[in-house]
Structure formats: structure tokens, C-alpha cells
Design a protein around this motif. Sequence first.
Motif: not given
Length: 261
Positions: A77-104
Motif C-alpha cells: 500500500s506504500n506504492a505511489t501507483a496505488v495512492d494515485k489509483f485510490l484517488g480516482q476510485a474514491k470518486l466512484l464512492h457515493p460519498k466520494k471518500q474512503f474512511v475504512g472502518e469509520q463507516d460501512e
Amino acid sequence: LVPPLKLGFDLSTMRAERTVQMTIKIIEMDAKGERTIYDDSKSLTILPRDFLPLFRQVSEEGDIRRTPEYIGAWVTSNATAVDKFLGQAKLLHPKKQFVGEQDETMSQVSAIFAALKARGVSYVMDPAVVSDRVKMQRTRLPADVLASTNAQCLEGTILFATMMESIGLRPVIVLVPGHAFVGWHQSKFDKALANLPAGYPAGMVFVETTMVGTYTFEQAVNVAVNRVIDESKEGHFKNGLSQFVELTALRSAGIRAQPMN
């Protein structure tokens, strides 16, 4: 690492196995000074960084044991490519966020699934994966899989586990005969799966990563959950034929991600 590797050694440049010599010398220290009690040189094989050891020889007689813990070093998870991808994937979430176990958690993993599908990641079969006859398996790192968009089952599993760890979830790698897939621990905000039989691991959900190219997230979850149910009914998790590999346990045991750019 003790002893340290030779200065200037760059593992990323290796594309094939390399035979080297390792000298082992043990010295006993006492009031009279030093005394050499062991001095020997052994031939070793250095593997490229994308060769994952699935078994390790533990005796000169050839006894081997499984080494699923090494998978933890591929969850990068320390790879730059992973961080960049997650920035794009986050936009597909209804709340536009990734918060782990702080939400469903279900919608967060679903967004990752959808982003990988949109990227064109798909399954490529490799019959040697997780085979009892293979001591090591060429397994590319998640950044390389993202670049190529082709993934065998173990690579796809590690890719999903990497994304899950990156957003604060606790992934679980599932190894069954001839196959691998991934699961995760739900949070207190998730609805528990319904109609689960006795023996199913409480609070966990699974997803079949090989289905990301052509199936829906719900279908992939259904297939993986049913596979866990079947393996549980057969007693395979109890007898060791199948196993859950908890990433948090590997991290606690000192298995860290490979250094990445």
C-alpha cells in the motif's frame, strides 16, 4: 537485514534467478579471546522481487512447509501507483471518500471493484498458482498489475488486499486448493450478511477477484461467500487444506511491505 546485502545491490534490476555464495562464520567470545566454532560457505539462489516463495525447505532431508506469511510483503500500500489509483476510485464512492472502518465498508470495496473494472483489469489464468507442486510463484506487485491490467488470481487477491489496507480496512487473504481470493472485516456500521450457516467467520465478507472484469460486485461477493461456506462445511479450514491469512496478524509479526516508489 543481517548480514547486509552488498552495497550497490539493486534487487529491482533482477529479472531472473542468480546463484551466489554466502559465507557463515560464528565466533565464540570468552575471556581468552575469540574462537571460531563454525565457518562454512553455502550456495544460494537470489530470486527476483516478483517471485513469491510459497514453500520453504526446513530441513536438509527436504521437509518443506507453507509460507503464506510472505504474501504480506507483496501487499504494498506504500506504492505511489496505488495512492494515485485510490484517488480516482474514491470518486466512484457515493460519498466520494474512503474512511475504512469509520463507516460501512461494503460501498468502499464496491467502489474499488468498480474502479478496477473501469480500468480494464481482468483475470488471466495461471494453473501453477497456489499449486502444491510449486515452491515459488511469479507474482507481480500491485503497481505492475495496475499498469498491465492483467492479473492471475493471487495477483488480483493481493491487489485488492493492498487497496483495502490502504483505506483502513483489515483484509483477509483466502487460500483454497488451486485458488486464492480476498475478504475483509466489516465495521460496526455494516449490515451483517443474512442466512449464514454455523461455522462461517462472523463479521467477514469475501469477494471473488477474478470476476472483476465481467461480473458485478454483488455477484463476485456471492460467489466468494459461498466458496467460504463450502470450504467450511467440508472442514477444510480446520484441517489446514484451506486457510485464512490475516494481514493485520502478518503486520504484527513483522511482515512489512516491500520498499516501493
